[in-house]
Scaffold this active site. Structure first.
Site, short mmCIF file in Angstrom:
data_model
loop_
_atom_site.label_atom_id
_atom_site.label_comp_id
_atom_site.label_asym_id
_atom_site.label_seq_id
_atom_site.Cartn_x
_atom_site.Cartn_y
_atom_site.Cartn_z
N ASN A 13 70.45 -79.11 30.95
CA ASN A 13 69.06 -79.25 31.28
C ASN A 13 69.30 -79.97 32.67
O ASN A 13 69.93 -80.97 32.75
CB ASN A 13 68.55 -80.61 30.20
CG ASN A 13 67.11 -80.90 30.89
OD1 ASN A 13 66.58 -80.42 31.66
ND2 ASN A 13 66.98 -82.31 30.53
N TRP A 14 68.98 -78.87 33.70
CA TRP A 14 69.00 -79.44 35.11
C TRP A 14 68.12 -80.37 35.42
O TRP A 14 68.16 -80.99 36.65
CB TRP A 14 69.03 -78.23 35.83
CG TRP A 14 70.08 -77.27 35.78
CD1 TRP A 14 71.09 -77.35 34.71
CD2 TRP A 14 70.54 -76.08 36.54
NE1 TRP A 14 72.01 -76.23 35.08
CE2 TRP A 14 71.53 -75.63 36.08
CE3 TRP A 14 69.59 -75.56 37.75
CZ2 TRP A 14 72.06 -74.36 36.85
CZ3 TRP A 14 70.17 -74.46 38.24
CH2 TRP A 14 71.40 -73.76 37.94
N LYS A 15 67.08 -80.67 34.69
CA LYS A 15 65.99 -81.67 34.94
C LYS A 15 65.41 -81.25 36.40
O LYS A 15 65.32 -79.98 36.75
CB LYS A 15 66.42 -83.14 35.01
CG LYS A 15 67.46 -83.56 33.81
CD LYS A 15 67.51 -84.96 33.83
CE LYS A 15 68.59 -85.21 32.50
NZ LYS A 15 68.54 -86.50 32.00
N HIS A 98 61.39 -83.42 25.49
CA HIS A 98 62.57 -84.09 26.16
C HIS A 98 62.02 -85.81 26.16
O HIS A 98 60.66 -85.76 26.46
CB HIS A 98 63.00 -83.57 27.38
CG HIS A 98 64.07 -84.20 27.91
ND1 HIS A 98 63.90 -85.54 28.55
CD2 HIS A 98 65.32 -84.06 27.76
CE1 HIS A 98 65.24 -85.80 28.91
NE2 HIS A 98 66.04 -84.81 28.37
N GLU A 100 62.18 -87.73 28.46
CA GLU A 100 61.68 -87.81 29.81
C GLU A 100 60.06 -87.52 29.88
O GLU A 100 59.36 -88.01 30.61
CB GLU A 100 62.49 -87.24 30.98
CG GLU A 100 63.88 -88.11 31.13
CD GLU A 100 64.86 -87.37 31.65
OE1 GLU A 100 64.76 -86.20 32.25
OE2 GLU A 100 66.23 -87.75 31.64
N GLU A 170 68.79 -86.87 20.80
CA GLU A 170 69.04 -87.59 21.85
C GLU A 170 68.57 -88.64 22.03
O GLU A 170 67.38 -89.28 22.30
CB GLU A 170 68.31 -86.73 23.01
CG GLU A 170 68.78 -85.36 23.33
CD GLU A 170 68.59 -84.79 24.60
OE1 GLU A 170 69.75 -84.41 25.36
OE2 GLU A 170 67.77 -84.98 25.46
N GLY A 176 71.33 -90.40 30.42
CA GLY A 176 71.47 -90.38 31.82
C GLY A 176 71.91 -91.93 32.08
O GLY A 176 71.77 -92.33 33.04
N SER A 216 74.56 -88.21 27.53
CA SER A 216 75.81 -88.63 28.35
C SER A 216 77.11 -87.95 27.81
O SER A 216 78.10 -88.43 27.73
CB SER A 216 76.20 -90.06 28.44
OG SER A 216 74.79 -90.72 28.93
N GLY A 237 72.72 -83.19 30.36
CA GLY A 237 72.08 -83.40 31.54
C GLY A 237 72.96 -83.32 32.66
O GLY A 237 73.37 -82.48 33.22
N GLY A 238 73.25 -84.92 33.03
CA GLY A 238 74.22 -84.97 34.35
C GLY A 238 75.20 -83.94 34.39
O GLY A 238 75.61 -83.52 35.35
C1 PEP Z 1 69.44 -84.73 28.85
O1 PEP Z 1 68.65 -84.64 29.82
O2 PEP Z 1 69.01 -84.05 27.88
C2 PEP Z 1 70.56 -85.55 28.86
C3 PEP Z 1 71.27 -85.49 27.70
O3 PEP Z 1 70.92 -86.20 30.01
P1 PEP Z 1 72.46 -86.66 30.07
O4 PEP Z 1 73.55 -85.67 29.74
O5 PEP Z 1 72.56 -86.86 31.89
O6 PEP Z 1 72.61 -88.20 29.37
#
Ligand code: PEP
Length: 255
Positions: A13-15, A98, A100, A170, A176, A216, A237-238
């Site tokens: 997930n590049w956001k 999501h 966010e 999640e 994040g 994460s 994500g990251g």
């Molecule tokens: C996400 O955006 O779904 C996510 C899990 O982010 P991160 O891996 O950065 O925690």
């Protein structure tokens, strides 16, 4: 529960990251690193990168997803993108619900349900996110929260349609933040979600559905998380923004 019934899916997930040239460069770096992976590989990218990603991944094992879609087919919804628009582009997946979106854009279980319906009707595969806030975990109501989110989001989804849905657990406190759920915490909740799916659709459907963990996940902790019996991949994500890190997670899922 039999993990062999399910293929792991690792989705990035590049956001709100990457311009088009940056997106192209990241995908070009990623392609050889994940070629031949024994798991599903998906990159969910900003709308502006969808065409670039579709073009760059042609003929590869990388599928492309969007990060959201609206529930209406078309109309006066300034700034929104419909599921049909994504499908017409050639997009295969869409992330819905999501945290966010829930946290910053007023997404609710009900609007998540509407978006899921629209995505399925358009022929997209859905990565449906659910997860508790830190206060909810501390109050001991994680199961109630993820159970309700799952049930509302899947309202009206038939057993046949369920094969087009991936669930992504999640925990919001782990997204994040660098704070990962322990492998045991991730497995416990994923297992609970599977029992909720079993209650709704029966054992065969529960055994077959892919339930990812996200929060994460990185090159270092992926193996332990992905080894858990009820963790069928990850939403990343990251770590999806760096090709070697994302590829290491894909490798861990391919073992
Ligand atoms: C996400 O955006 O779904 C996510 C899990 O982010 P991160 O891996 O950065 O925690």
């Amino acid at each position: 529960m039999n993990k062999n019934l399910r293929k792991a899916v690792i989705a990035g997930n590049w956001k709100m990251n990457k311009t088009r040239p940056e997106a192209k460069a990241l995908i070009e770096e990623l392609k050889p690193l994940v070629a031949g992976a024994d798991c599903g590989v998906v990159i969910c990218v900003p709308y502006t990168n969808l065409e670039t990603a579709l073009e760059a991944t042609k003929g590869t094992n990388i599928a492309v997803g969007a990060e959201n879609c609206h529930w209406a087919e078309s109309g006066a919804f300034t700034g929104e993108i419909s599921a049909a628009m994504l499908k017409e582009l050639g997009v295969q997946y869409v992330v819905i619900g999501h945290s966010e979106r829930r946290q910053y854009f007023g997404e609710t279980d009900v609007t998540v349900q509407k978006r899921v319906r629209a995505a399925l009707d358009a022929g997209l595969q859905v990565i449906l996110c659910i997860g508790e806030l830190l206060e909810q975990r501390e109050a001991g109501i994680t199961e109630e929260i993820v159970g309700m989110q799952t049930k509302v989001a899947l309202g009206g989804v038939t057993e046949a349609e369920l094969k087009n849905i991936i669930l992504a657990y999640e925990p919001v406190w782990a997204i994040g933040t660098g704070k990962t759920a322990t492998a045991q915490q991730a497995n416990e909740v994923n297992h609970y979600i599977r029992t909720v799916v079993e209650g709704l659709y029966g054992k065969a459907a529960a055994d077959a559905i892919t339930i990812q963990y996200g929060g994460s996940m990185n090159a270092k902790n992926a193996e332990e998380l992905l080894d858990q019996p009820d963790v069928d991949g990850g939403l990343i994500g990251g770590a999806s923004l760096k090709a070697p890190d994302f590829a290491a997670i894909v490798k861990a899922a391919s073992r």
